[in-house]
Design a protein around this motif. Sequence first.
Motif, PDB file in Angstrom:
ATOM      1  N   ALA A  73      64.191  64.233   7.839  1.00  0.00           N
ATOM      2  CA  ALA A  73      64.193  63.309   8.977  1.00  0.00           C
ATOM      3  C   ALA A  73      64.948  62.024   8.636  1.00  0.00           C
ATOM      4  O   ALA A  73      65.733  61.522   9.440  1.00  0.00           O
ATOM      5  N   ALA A  74      64.706  61.495   7.440  1.00  0.00           N
ATOM      6  CA  ALA A  74      65.410  60.277   7.027  1.00  0.00           C
ATOM      7  C   ALA A  74      66.910  60.545   6.899  1.00  0.00           C
ATOM      8  O   ALA A  74      67.736  59.723   7.317  1.00  0.00           O
ATOM      9  N   ALA A  88      68.648  62.856   8.499  1.00  0.00           N
ATOM     10  CA  ALA A  88      69.200  63.037   9.846  1.00  0.00           C
ATOM     11  C   ALA A  88      69.434  61.692  10.504  1.00  0.00           C
ATOM     12  O   ALA A  88      70.473  61.471  11.137  1.00  0.00           O
ATOM     13  N   TRP A  89      68.485  60.790  10.354  1.00  0.00           N
ATOM     14  CA  TRP A  89      68.644  59.473  10.963  1.00  0.00           C
ATOM     15  C   TRP A  89      69.838  58.736  10.345  1.00  0.00           C
ATOM     16  O   TRP A  89      70.652  58.149  11.064  1.00  0.00           O
ATOM     17  N   LEU A  90      69.927  58.767   8.998  1.00  0.00           N
ATOM     18  CA  LEU A  90      71.038  58.078   8.334  1.00  0.00           C
ATOM     19  C   LEU A  90      72.386  58.685   8.717  1.00  0.00           C
ATOM     20  O   LEU A  90      73.349  57.956   8.992  1.00  0.00           O
ATOM     21  N   TRP A 111      73.119  60.354  11.426  1.00  0.00           N
ATOM     22  CA  TRP A 111      73.426  60.051  12.819  1.00  0.00           C
ATOM     23  C   TRP A 111      73.881  58.602  12.986  1.00  0.00           C
ATOM     24  O   TRP A 111      74.796  58.310  13.744  1.00  0.00           O
ATOM     25  N   ARG A 112      73.238  57.679  12.263  1.00  0.00           N
ATOM     26  CA  ARG A 112      73.628  56.268  12.367  1.00  0.00           C
ATOM     27  C   ARG A 112      75.054  56.053  11.865  1.00  0.00           C
ATOM     28  O   ARG A 112      75.785  55.227  12.399  1.00  0.00           O
ATOM     29  N   ARG A 113      75.452  56.786  10.833  1.00  0.00           N
ATOM     30  CA  ARG A 113      76.794  56.605  10.270  1.00  0.00           C
ATOM     31  C   ARG A 113      77.876  57.306  11.087  1.00  0.00           C
ATOM     32  O   ARG A 113      78.960  56.764  11.265  1.00  0.00           O
ATOM     33  N   ARG A 136      77.350  59.086  14.266  1.00  0.00           N
ATOM     34  CA  ARG A 136      77.079  59.196  15.708  1.00  0.00           C
ATOM     35  C   ARG A 136      77.369  60.615  16.212  1.00  0.00           C
ATOM     36  O   ARG A 136      77.730  60.816  17.365  1.00  0.00           O
ATOM     37  N   LEU A 151      75.623  64.301  16.518  1.00  0.00           N
ATOM     38  CA  LEU A 151      74.378  65.044  16.422  1.00  0.00           C
ATOM     39  C   LEU A 151      74.513  66.313  15.584  1.00  0.00           C
ATOM     40  O   LEU A 151      73.636  66.586  14.753  1.00  0.00           O
ATOM     41  N   ALA A 157      74.406  65.378  11.925  1.00  0.00           N
ATOM     42  CA  ALA A 157      73.065  64.962  11.531  1.00  0.00           C
ATOM     43  C   ALA A 157      72.129  66.160  11.409  1.00  0.00           C
ATOM     44  O   ALA A 157      71.346  66.254  10.452  1.00  0.00           O
ATOM     45  N   ALA A 180      70.599  67.439   7.920  1.00  0.00           N
ATOM     46  CA  ALA A 180      69.147  67.455   7.749  1.00  0.00           C
ATOM     47  C   ALA A 180      68.661  68.839   7.350  1.00  0.00           C
ATOM     48  O   ALA A 180      67.760  68.973   6.516  1.00  0.00           O
TER      49      ALA A 180
END
Length: 103
Positions: free
Chosen positions: A71-72, A74-76, A78-80, A82, A84, A87, A91
Motif C-alpha cells: 500500500a505504501a 502504491a501510494w509513493l 502513484w504520487r511520483r 500519477r 495508476l 502504481a 504494488a
Amino acid sequence: MPELLVLVAVGAGTYAMRAAFLVPARPAPPAMARVLPHVGPAVLGALVAPALLAPHGAVTVAGTVPGVVAAAGAWLLWRRTRSLPVALFGALTLALLTTAVFR
C-alpha cells in the motif's frame, strides 16, 4: 406464482428505500451538507484498514507487513508517476517480494 409476487414486492420495496434517499423532500441542513462529502472516504477507510492491517483476523508480521508495504509503495509510485497501472503493478511486485521474504 406467489413466489414471484413476493420477489417483485421485495424488489420494489428495496428500490423504493434506495430511491427515497436519492430524491430528498427538502434540502439537507447546512451541517449535514458540510459533512456529507467526507462520508465516502471514511467508509472506504473503514473497509480497507482492517483488511490491510489484519487480513486473517489478527495482526501478524507475515500477514500484515506485505500489505502495508504494498500500500505504501502504491501510494509513493502513484504520487511520483500519477499513473495508476504503474502504481498497481509496482504494488503487486512489492507484495509478492515481501510475501516471499516473510514466508
